[in-house]
Design an enzyme around this catalytic site. Sequence first.
Site, short mmCIF file in Angstrom:
data_model
loop_
_atom_site.label_atom_id
_atom_site.label_comp_id
_atom_site.label_asym_id
_atom_site.label_seq_id
_atom_site.Cartn_x
_atom_site.Cartn_y
_atom_site.Cartn_z
CE1 TYR A 67 -4.82 5.13 4.79
CE2 TYR A 67 -5.77 4.48 2.70
CZ TYR A 67 -5.88 4.65 4.06
OH TYR A 67 -7.06 4.35 4.68
CG ASP B 260 5.40 -5.00 0.42
OD1 ASP B 260 5.96 -3.92 0.65
OD2 ASP B 260 5.98 -6.01 -0.01
CG ASN B 261 -0.67 -6.78 1.28
OD1 ASN B 261 -0.41 -6.16 0.24
ND2 ASN B 261 -0.78 -8.09 1.32
CE LYS C 35 -5.29 -3.52 -5.26
NZ LYS C 35 -5.36 -4.18 -3.94
CG ASP D 284 -1.26 -11.66 1.08
OD1 ASP D 284 -0.15 -12.10 1.43
OD2 ASP D 284 -1.44 -11.06 0.01
CD GLU E 60 -8.17 -7.49 -4.50
OE1 GLU E 60 -8.05 -6.43 -3.87
OE2 GLU E 60 -7.23 -8.29 -4.65
CE LYS F 179 -6.63 8.86 4.47
NZ LYS F 179 -6.76 8.71 5.93
CG ASP G 262 -3.70 -7.09 -1.57
OD1 ASP G 262 -4.69 -7.59 -2.15
OD2 ASP G 262 -2.53 -7.33 -1.92
#
Length: 626
Positions: free
Chosen positions: A363, A408-409, A264, A404, A285, A361, A427
């Site tokens: 996913y 999506d997270n 990322k 958050d 992060e 990792k 995230d």
Amino acid sequence: MKLSKNIFSSLLAQQARDGIYTQPSFRSVVDRALAQGRLLLRCCIGRAKAKKCYEPNSPFSETLEKSISNKLGVLQNTNRNQWKGLWTKYFKCEGFVKRFLDNCVSNSLAAQLRRNAARWHMTQVRDAVPFVAFVGLGLVKGSTLLSEQEELESVCLEIRDVFSHFPCTVTNSKIDVELPEVTVENLKIGNAIAKGCNAVVYSADWKSEMNDCELGSSPEMGTKINCEELSEESVYTGEAGHPPSDLASLIPVGKFEKFKLAVKMMFNYDAESDAGTILNAMYKESLPAWMGCVGKKKSFLRKRRRAKRLDPHPNIVEMYLAFADWVPLMPQAKLLYPQALPVRLNSEGYGRNMTLFLVMKRYHCSLRDLLKAKNLDYRTSLMIFTQILEGVTHLLRHEVAHRDLKSDNILVDLSYGFSQPLVAITDFGCCLSDGLKLPFHTEDINRGGNLALMAPEVLAAEPGPFSSINFSRSDVWTVGTLAYEIFGKKNPFYRDSPVYLDNFTYTDNELPPLPPEVHVVLQKLVKDLLKRDPDKRPSPSFAATICQLLLLAPSSWFSNPPSHQIVLNWLVSVAAFTMCQSRVFKDHELLKVNPVEWTLQATFLCRVHLEEVMQAIAYITQLCVE
């Protein structure tokens, strides 16, 4: 008392020669000394008289010594230096020694055999290892100052202690994080697999040799990484619109043969191009990261980075490494994020030359993509919902608020198929890691991430000199909103939902029901999680325990609640069964072991409390009886 010392020293010497000495306790020595007090007193008095009346050349001394010796049953010469030999010979008398050993030595044949066996195993040079077999578990009740419930709770304490050191993760991805200088050059970069507003994610793997896939040029001239050829499993689909049937075919299933990792790359617009500054600016992060380093500056960064770390958990993203490096020209970079590139790579870019890289990792997809692609059955949906609650419980235990949470997270691992998804929260850029209460003095303070799924108490908070926001129940409220998506309905707090609710003004009675196939207990639990008053919401730990019981507990308990002893016996049985299952993961297809269910059981046993389990059973029973 010198004579008494000689008695004990002679006895200890005799036991040492026989190899059976075991040091008795102080209490046992006192008890046995009192039991043999008459003999010891007689010896001491005789020794005192002998010392008082003894004259070397007098005939009386010879007569006295002989009389004392006769009383003791031992004939001895009358030399003063031979008193020690007198007592040594006396203690060699078979009757006295046997009686003294029986009363004063806390030793047994079993203890002697144990010591001899241990000595033999430790001294013999041979290929032998200890053999440990699981025989069984039992509860023994004895006299204690604890109450009965506290005694039962102590068994749960032992279970938590065992499973807190237990490998709960299904996959053990071993990577080498001890490289002398960790940079982007140590990685083989695949293609983009996801992109957001703050970062882009690429498939990656460690290079087998350091000279593989050499970089194009120096950072000042613009680094270019050789791209692997496109494959079906690594095509970026985040921006494209596909129908659900096509999307299901694009989601890979099973273990990755190559590119087992993901990298990322954060978009850096503000922090200056310095490793320490970047890690301090983006430390949230890297909160789940196992370690962080930037080449030779590794020790320097450890002093400057925040000390808070998030312990690994199967429902938290597996992040192995965080490091800062120069921004390279990644595959599809000018197409996906041209504005985030530095000027040396794109003349119209606004990014900095260095940024943060997170190695994690890989996913298979996000929860949002999975829910769009597949219609999950009820049990699989319940497993996903339970895993998210377990992850939030882990965050709350470490006083971390995610702030958050959304589909999506939440990442999904499909290594064992669509029926066994392992989910992980990711995230953490908006998280609150310095405590669960945030001072809210002005409107400029950031409340969190997703405004649509923000808890009512956070959204309605008013700034002031003494105002603060409590986030201890905000994440569990967001999980309650995600329950609608997980069980097959539209999230009512999104504007595209047929029944739209404003999280600022809604009431508890306006919450829509879940699908009819969802258990009545889950229907009530989700509504309790979405209560406006945070004090009336159940904790994530309690909610996760209810879901765990729906998955694991006997259904007869829901109509006839069991006693504490029965529940404890069941917990011990589940613990033993889970430990046995951990040995057969390699043959899970042959032995029908579900790794994801085993992981759920292990995470449940890591935090189990008998009283919380009993309260959860009462909660379920009340709803089932009604």
